[in-house]
Design a protein around this motif. Structure first.
Motif, short mmCIF file in Angstrom:
data_model
loop_
_atom_site.label_atom_id
_atom_site.label_comp_id
_atom_site.label_asym_id
_atom_site.label_seq_id
_atom_site.Cartn_x
_atom_site.Cartn_y
_atom_site.Cartn_z
N LEU A 466 -69.67 52.75 61.42
CA LEU A 466 -69.38 53.51 60.20
C LEU A 466 -70.16 52.97 59.00
CD1 LEU A 466 -65.52 54.12 60.57
CD2 LEU A 466 -67.43 55.66 61.11
N THR A 467 -70.34 51.67 58.93
CA THR A 467 -71.13 51.08 57.84
C THR A 467 -72.57 51.56 57.91
OG1 THR A 467 -69.72 49.11 57.80
CG2 THR A 467 -71.91 48.93 56.77
N THR A 468 -73.10 51.57 59.13
CA THR A 468 -74.47 52.03 59.33
C THR A 468 -74.60 53.51 58.99
OG1 THR A 468 -74.73 50.39 61.10
CG2 THR A 468 -76.37 52.15 60.98
N ALA A 469 -73.62 54.30 59.39
CA ALA A 469 -73.64 55.72 59.07
C ALA A 469 -73.58 55.94 57.56
CB ALA A 469 -72.48 56.43 59.76
N LYS A 470 -72.84 55.10 56.87
CA LYS A 470 -72.75 55.21 55.41
C LYS A 470 -74.12 54.96 54.77
CE LYS A 470 -70.25 53.42 51.38
NZ LYS A 470 -69.24 52.43 50.89
N PHE A 471 -74.85 53.97 55.29
CA PHE A 471 -76.21 53.71 54.80
C PHE A 471 -77.12 54.91 55.05
CE2 PHE A 471 -80.42 52.55 56.58
CZ PHE A 471 -81.07 52.26 55.39
N VAL A 472 -77.06 55.46 56.26
CA VAL A 472 -77.89 56.61 56.60
C VAL A 472 -77.58 57.79 55.69
CG1 VAL A 472 -78.39 58.31 58.39
CG2 VAL A 472 -78.26 55.89 58.99
N ASP A 473 -76.31 58.03 55.45
CA ASP A 473 -75.91 59.16 54.62
C ASP A 473 -76.32 58.98 53.16
OD1 ASP A 473 -74.84 60.42 56.80
OD2 ASP A 473 -72.76 59.84 56.38
N ALA A 474 -76.48 57.73 52.73
CA ALA A 474 -76.84 57.47 51.34
C ALA A 474 -78.33 57.68 51.07
CB ALA A 474 -76.44 56.04 50.96
N LEU A 475 -79.12 57.75 52.11
CA LEU A 475 -80.56 58.00 51.94
C LEU A 475 -80.79 59.43 51.47
CD1 LEU A 475 -81.74 56.26 55.23
CD2 LEU A 475 -82.26 55.45 52.91
N ARG A 476 -81.73 59.61 50.55
CA ARG A 476 -81.98 60.94 49.99
C ARG A 476 -83.30 61.55 50.43
NH1 ARG A 476 -81.25 59.16 43.87
NH2 ARG A 476 -82.36 57.40 44.81
N ILE A 477 -84.27 60.72 50.80
CA ILE A 477 -85.60 61.25 51.17
C ILE A 477 -85.66 61.64 52.64
CG2 ILE A 477 -88.04 60.70 51.41
CD1 ILE A 477 -87.85 59.10 48.84
N PRO A 478 -85.33 60.77 53.57
CA PRO A 478 -85.51 61.14 54.99
C PRO A 478 -84.46 62.15 55.46
CG PRO A 478 -84.44 59.01 54.85
CD PRO A 478 -84.81 59.39 53.44
N LEU A 529 -89.92 55.77 48.65
CA LEU A 529 -89.19 55.39 49.86
C LEU A 529 -88.52 54.03 49.68
CD1 LEU A 529 -91.79 56.57 52.51
CD2 LEU A 529 -89.44 57.42 52.32
N LYS A 530 -89.22 53.11 49.09
CA LYS A 530 -88.68 51.77 48.87
C LYS A 530 -87.41 51.83 48.03
CE LYS A 530 -89.80 47.44 46.48
NZ LYS A 530 -90.86 46.72 45.70
N VAL A 531 -87.46 52.52 46.91
CA VAL A 531 -86.30 52.63 46.03
C VAL A 531 -85.15 53.31 46.76
CG1 VAL A 531 -85.43 53.76 43.95
CG2 VAL A 531 -87.65 52.60 43.90
N ASP A 532 -85.44 54.36 47.51
CA ASP A 532 -84.40 55.10 48.22
C ASP A 532 -83.69 54.21 49.22
OD1 ASP A 532 -82.89 57.36 48.89
OD2 ASP A 532 -84.27 57.90 50.51
N ILE A 533 -84.45 53.44 49.99
CA ILE A 533 -83.85 52.59 51.02
C ILE A 533 -83.05 51.45 50.39
CG2 ILE A 533 -84.39 50.95 52.87
CD1 ILE A 533 -86.75 52.77 53.60
N LEU A 534 -83.60 50.81 49.38
CA LEU A 534 -82.90 49.70 48.74
C LEU A 534 -81.62 50.17 48.05
CD1 LEU A 534 -85.88 47.63 47.27
CD2 LEU A 534 -84.57 47.22 49.37
N GLN A 535 -81.65 51.32 47.42
CA GLN A 535 -80.44 51.85 46.79
C GLN A 535 -79.40 52.21 47.84
OE1 GLN A 535 -81.68 55.07 44.23
NE2 GLN A 535 -82.29 53.69 42.56
N ALA A 536 -79.83 52.75 48.98
CA ALA A 536 -78.89 53.09 50.06
C ALA A 536 -78.23 51.83 50.61
CB ALA A 536 -79.60 53.86 51.16
N LEU A 537 -78.99 50.74 50.70
CA LEU A 537 -78.43 49.49 51.19
C LEU A 537 -77.38 48.93 50.23
CD1 LEU A 537 -81.62 47.74 52.63
CD2 LEU A 537 -79.62 48.48 53.93
N GLU A 538 -77.53 49.23 48.95
CA GLU A 538 -76.58 48.74 47.96
C GLU A 538 -75.21 49.43 48.10
OE1 GLU A 538 -76.90 46.19 45.83
OE2 GLU A 538 -78.78 45.86 46.92
N THR A 539 -75.17 50.53 48.82
CA THR A 539 -73.90 51.26 48.96
C THR A 539 -73.02 50.68 50.06
OG1 THR A 539 -74.78 52.87 50.56
CG2 THR A 539 -75.04 53.37 48.21
N ILE A 540 -73.55 49.75 50.86
CA ILE A 540 -72.77 49.22 51.98
C ILE A 540 -72.38 47.76 51.73
CG2 ILE A 540 -73.81 50.80 53.61
CD1 ILE A 540 -75.56 48.55 54.61
#
Length: 540
Positions: A466-478, A529-540
């Motif tokens: 579920l934590t991993t899914a939360k990271f995936v869902d937080a991504l906005r570009i891919p 892409l870098k900003v998107d991934i790093l921001q998504a990681l901050e949500t978990i």
């Protein structure tokens, strides 16, 4: 009187019969100020009318009436131009059928057409481009691309088109030949084809002129004698195995591979009496043991593999297999023909899911197999029986996609390498799988046999499903989607996307943990892409 049908306007075209890509001189058109007739010169060269294509004379469109232009448009002149191909092969000019065609050509008299406009006269003098030589379907000259093209990028653009395209047309882009069958003018032509004096595909399942261009591009990039395109990557892999592994034979493959390929090897091939040995990609001892204990017909593996991007020592395993009479097939989908030359490293065959990087735009399904003509012919014969032919529109999309292959792959290589390094240093990432990292088990091997490490990075998030899914869902570009290699970035969680039907314990047998993420980098801006991934990681 204005032209009232395409049949009447048709004879006013100028004809050309060869594949000369130089720009011929265009004779001036004379105008008399009153309506006269246009003539069509009857060409009586070696190939007769069967090899003519039609070119518009200068100012053709402006010289026709509105009604004539509408009629020509409705018929589809471009399709007529695109579909012309030489039927000459060997000494076919001396066959009865070829002589009959020439006789018919010689008998054609000038045709008068009333146009309702000023005079349009096709030149009466011989066109120097009509030299009696045509591109042959089965005998294209062995173009030496490297003699004047120094990079794969240039080869990807021009191979199969400017360099030896069989479709005779002045168009820069390859026309789409939408046909399900190919006709013969008379029975004698059909007999000539059956007795291999005349070239034709005969039926759409056996080939297409647009598809040939895509095949020639892949062959040029891979350094292969021949390539066959199919409807998907899975179609290519499965037909190849059935064609090259005899009933009762044995196949060696690796643990990490595309799941549907594994299912085919484990459940379908045994019905044909074909057994298999599965080894780790780096287990050379396991390969040697399998070769000693079994009559191995084929060693098949991906390199890099899916999804952990393991690399196989292609040169070494090819040498071992060849000593025992076994063939080696490498699925180079993750590598692309630009990052890795499997055939040059010793492999017998290379396959690709052209759906991925080769097509590159997430809009086409295709697969290809490249290698020596003898092996590809065996695959082609079975393919003609099983079907799975590539649609010519899909072939066109592949040709279009390959024009930017080198640009896309360069960007994807760069982005993936930089992001892999950032992810590996991030506290919320447990592990990163990428051949370009020193931590990868085959990093040194990858540096030796690859020019770039590809656009896909797999990694494990520090968390559960579920934590991993939360990271995936937080991504906005891919996009959350299967597949990879396109311009748009794609992300997926393999435990859900590909293995959800299996319990966690069974998924773990294949190394598919709940926190595993596969990220295919597109050609978006790296910083975005870098900003998107790093921001998504901050949500978990």
């Amino acid at each position: 009187m204005a032209v009232s049908s395409f049949a009447k306007a048709f004879p006013s075209f100028e004809c050309r019969s060869d594949a000369d890509f130089s720009r011929p001189e265009i004779p001036s058109i004379g105008y008399s100020g009153k309506c006269k007739s246009a003539t069509l010169r009857g060409y009586t060269g070696v190939h007769g009318l069967s090899s003519l294509i039609f070119r518009f004379p200068p100012n053709f469109v402006r010289q026709l009436s509105v009604k004539a232009r509408r009629n020509c448009s409705n018929i589809g002149v471009a399709q007529v131009v695109a579909a012309s191909w030489s039927n000459n092969q060997g000494d076919s000019a001396f066959t009865p059928a070829a002589k009959a065609v020439d006789a018919a050509a010689a008998a054609v008299a000038p045709v008068e057409v009333e146009t309702g406009v000023e005079q349009v006269v096709a030149p009466a003098a011989e066109d120097p481009s009509l030299d009696g030589e045509n591109v042959q379907l089965g005998g294209l000259p062995p173009f030496k691309y490297a003699s004047f093209l120094n990079s794969d990028g240039s080869v990807a653009i021009h191979a199969g088109e400017r360099l030896g395209r069989g479709i005779v047309t002045d168009a820069i882009t390859t026309p789409v030949v939408n046909t399900s069958a190919y006709f013969f003018n008379k029975t004698a032509d059909l007999i000539d084809f059956k007795e291999k004096r005349r070239a034709s595909f005969e039926y759409g399942r056996y080939g297409n002129y647009t598809t040939v261009v895509a095949e020639d591009k892949i062959s040029a990039l891979e350094g292969a004698e021949s390539t066959i395109m199919m409807a998907s990557g899975m179609c290519a892999s499965t037909v190849m195995m059935m064609a090259l592994v005899p009933a009762g034979g044995h196949l060696v493959t690796t643990t990490d591979c595309y799941r549907k390929t594994r299912i085919f090897i484990e459940t379908i091939l045994p019905k044909m009496g074909i057994t298999s040995t599965v080894i780790d990609p780096a287990d050379i001892g396991g390969l040697e043991s399998a070769l000693e204990k079994n009559n191995v017909s084929l060693f098949f593996t991906e390199s890099p593999t899916n999804p952990f991007l393991r690399c196989v020592d292609i040169e070494r395993v090819s040498k071992l297999c060849h000593e025992k009479g076994a063939l080696v097939c490498i699925d180079g989908t993750f590598a692309t023909p630009l990052n890795q030359k499997a055939l040059a490293l010793g492999a017998d065959i290379v396959v690709h899911s052209a759906t991925k990087f080769i097509g590159g735009h997430n809009d086409v399904l295709a697969g290809c197999i490249s290698g020596p003509e003898k092996l590809i012919s065996a695959v082609r014969n079975l393919h003609h029986i099983l079907g799975g032919a590539l649609n010519p529109n899909a072939a066109y999309l592949l040709i279009r996609g390959m024009k930017t292959l080198h640009l896309r792959v360069q960007q994807q290589n760069s982005t993936a390498q930089r992001m892999a390094e950032i992810l590996e240093a991030h506290p919320k990432i447990r592990r990163v799988y990428y051949p370009g990292l020193a931590s990868h088990p085959e990093h040194e091997l990858a540096k030796k046999q690859m020019n770039g490490f590809g656009g896909v990075v797999s990694f494990e998030v520090d968390g559960d499903l579920l934590t991993t899914a939360k990271f995936v869902d937080a991504l906005r570009i891919p996009y959350i989607a299967p597949s990879f290699g396109g311009c748009e970035s794609i992300v997926d969680q393999p435990a859900i996307m590909s293995y959800w039907d299996l319990p966690p314990s069974d998924r773990a047998k294949y190394g598919i943990l709940d926190n595993l993420v596969r990220f295919s980098f597109g050609v978006e801006d790296f910083e975005d892409l870098k900003v998107d991934i790093l921001q998504a990681l901050e949500t978990i």
